[in-house]
Structure formats: C-alpha cells, structure tokens
Design a protein around this motif. Structure first.
Motif, PDB file in Angstrom:
ATOM      1  N   VAL A  40       8.511  65.096  31.060  1.00  0.00           N
ATOM      2  CA  VAL A  40       9.152  64.726  30.234  1.00  0.00           C
ATOM      3  C   VAL A  40      10.863  65.300  29.934  1.00  0.00           C
ATOM      4  N   ARG A  41      11.452  64.122  29.762  1.00  0.00           N
ATOM      5  CA  ARG A  41      12.867  64.613  29.054  1.00  0.00           C
ATOM      6  C   ARG A  41      12.731  64.379  27.562  1.00  0.00           C
ATOM      7  N   VAL A  42      13.511  65.978  26.791  1.00  0.00           N
ATOM      8  CA  VAL A  42      13.362  65.678  25.043  1.00  0.00           C
ATOM      9  C   VAL A  42      14.837  65.882  25.250  1.00  0.00           C
ATOM     10  N   ALA A  43      16.178  65.494  24.367  1.00  0.00           N
ATOM     11  CA  ALA A  43      16.900  65.980  23.995  1.00  0.00           C
ATOM     12  C   ALA A  43      17.827  66.685  25.148  1.00  0.00           C
ATOM     13  N   GLY A  44      17.757  66.279  26.818  1.00  0.00           N
ATOM     14  CA  GLY A  44      18.485  67.042  27.433  1.00  0.00           C
ATOM     15  C   GLY A  44      17.647  68.253  28.097  1.00  0.00           C
ATOM     16  N   TRP A  45      16.509  68.246  27.165  1.00  0.00           N
ATOM     17  CA  TRP A  45      15.721  69.305  27.961  1.00  0.00           C
ATOM     18  C   TRP A  45      14.943  68.326  28.744  1.00  0.00           C
ATOM     19  N   HIS A  46      14.264  68.966  29.657  1.00  0.00           N
ATOM     20  CA  HIS A  46      13.287  68.704  30.515  1.00  0.00           C
ATOM     21  C   HIS A  46      12.007  69.468  30.832  1.00  0.00           C
TER      22      HIS A  46
END
Length: 303
Positions: A40-46
C-alpha cells in the motif's frame, strides 16, 4: 447475575449472530489479504507486500494466460498478473466504500440532527432539500458527478458520491431526533441551560447511535455496488487507477475466451457486498431490543 449495560447487551447479541460473525471474518480476511499482498502507498511511501508480482508489471505469458502456480488467478492478454490486479482493485473498492460512507454519514447526521432538533422552517427547508436530492436517480447523478471528477482519482469520486448518498440516513436521524427531543433528559438539559449544540452532541447523538451505525453499515454495502456499476459504465474509476468494476469493464470482451479475467473481480464484488450486508443485519438485530431471544429453558416451558 451481574446486570449488563445496554452496550454489553448489544455486543453479546451481535457476537451471537452467526451470519454477522461470518461476514465480519470474511471482510477482515479480504482487507488483510488485499493490503498485505500487494502493499500500500501511504503519504508517498510504498509499503511492499508479500506477493512477488506488481500489478503494473508486464510479465511473460505462461500457459496461455491460464491459472498456474505462479499466477493462481491467471494473466491478461498483455501479461499482467490478475491476482495483483484484483487485490489492487479490492483496495480501491474498499477505500471508496469507506470514504463515501464517512462523507454520507457526516452529511446525513448533520442534516437530520439539525432538522429533527430545531424543527420549524429549518426542518422544512432541509427536508425539501433532501426530497430534491432523492428525486434524482442515484445512478444518473452519480454518473454525472463521476464523469466530472473522474480524472482526480478515487478520493474525489468517493467524496462526490458521498454528497448524494446521505438522504436516507438524514431522514432516519431526523425521525429519531424528533422522538428523542421530547424525552425528559432533554427537558432537564434545557432547564440546566445547555445550548442546542450541546444537547445534540451530548444527549441526542449518543442515543441515536444505534440507527446511525446500522444504516451506515448497510450504506457501505450499497456503496460497493454503486462504485462498481459506475466504473463498469465508464463513469467511475479510470486509468491508471484500478477497481473491481473497471476490471470487469476492461475484460468483458474476454468473457468467452478467458473467463477467469471476469470471475475473480465479480467474485470479490459479491463477497464484499454480502459480508458488509451480513454485518449490517447483525448490527440491526443487536440494536433492536425486540430481537432478544428468550432463554431456551423458558422457551421450552412456554411451549
């Protein structure tokens, strides 16, 4: 026996509802598998998942695209792994379902609470607005709004659909508030000098949470089907985003030659909608005191 609070009674009735427990278990399993498998991608982090293929990777087609050990859901005509695509589509559908339900819930509670508590011209104005929104077919106005925000991603689509999906909840909350505002504890709060906002927040909303929770849950099931239908018709999720409805739309021409491309998205749409519906039915029965069963010994005695 130690007396139980209303919350404990509701909880115990809910966990004894077999269909609700099965639906909740399946729903949690789908959420865990979909988010842990492809990441999942969260705030630009994968955050990567445990599945070895990405939904964007173009891979050599094995066994004519039929399901294999490496590709249990098969591959499409260009080599995408269908399992990765399906899990990404499940993530999108769940995300749209949650955001849409939150927006519709906030709108419905706000409109229904204000109309039910203040009554008079405020009630008439808000209910006429609600009637106006109800007169438009949801699928038609959803298609129009979906087309307008289609390029802005799933969040914009979910918010736009939530802004038209609140009417039923607003009517139910209004009806509940019209009944609760005449109760003695509300009169006592008024005499004590509590403001209208405080009475709504501290006294009326907590007592109306049963209606709100149950109908928000059932609304979530309808949201899955609405997003799926709009995406299938081309008015919902668009590329490069993926949803289950969009997958069925993209692969409908391959139904007779590569049916597995159609089976898996359809299967997860049905399972998601049914599991959320089962949870909603369980909550409805748990919050309804008329659903309380007599102890088996007393029932045998009565018979």
């Amino acid at each position: 026996m130690k007396p139980q609070s209303e919350g404990q009674l509701v909880f115990h009735r809910f966990i004894r509802h077999r269909a609700a427990m099965v639906g909740l278990a399946i729903l949690l399993l789908i959420v865990i598998v979909s988010y842990s498998s492809v990441g999942v991608r969260v705030a630009g982090w994968h955050i990567p998942g445990w599945w070895k293929y990405d939904h964007t990777a173009l891979l050599p087609i094995e066994n004519g695209g039929h399901p294999t050990r490496d590709h249990p859901f098969g591959q499409d005509v260009v080599g995408h792994d269908v399992f990765a695509l399906t899990m990404k589509g499940v993530q999108t559908s769940i995300y749209v379902m949650v955001v849409l339900s939150v927006v519709a819930c906030l709108m419905g509670i706000t409109v229904g609470a204000i109309a039910g508590y203040y009554r008079g011209w405020v009630d008439h104005a808000l209910m006429r607005l609600t009637d106006l929104v109800i007169t438009f077919p949801v699928i038609v106005i959803g298609a129009v709004l979906g087309k307008l925000v289609q390029s802005n991603g799933p969040t914009a689509l979910a918010v736009a659909l939530g802004l038209i999906f609140w009417t039923t909840l607003a009517r139910l909350v209004r009806g509940e508030f019209l009944t609760l505002r005449e109760r003695e504890f509300v009169d006592a709060a008024r005499v004590a000098g509590a403001s209208g906002f405080r009475i709504i927040r501290k006294h009326l909303l907590p007592n109306a949470m049963g209606v709100i929770i149950v109908n928000t849950t059932l609304l979530m099931a309808a949201a899955v089907l609405l997003e799926t239908g709009l995406s299938f018709l081309g008015f919902g999720i668009s590329s490069p985003d993926i949803s289950l409805g969009k997958m069925i739309s993209d692969y409908q021409a391959a139904f007779s030659t590569r049916p597995w491309l159609f089976w898996w998205p359809g299967f997860f749409i049905i399972v998601l909608a049914l599991s959320v519906n089962f949870v909603g039915d369980g909550l409805r029965d748990a919050f309804d005191p008329r659903q309380q069963r007599l102890p088996s010994a007393r029932w045998r005695f009565i018979r």
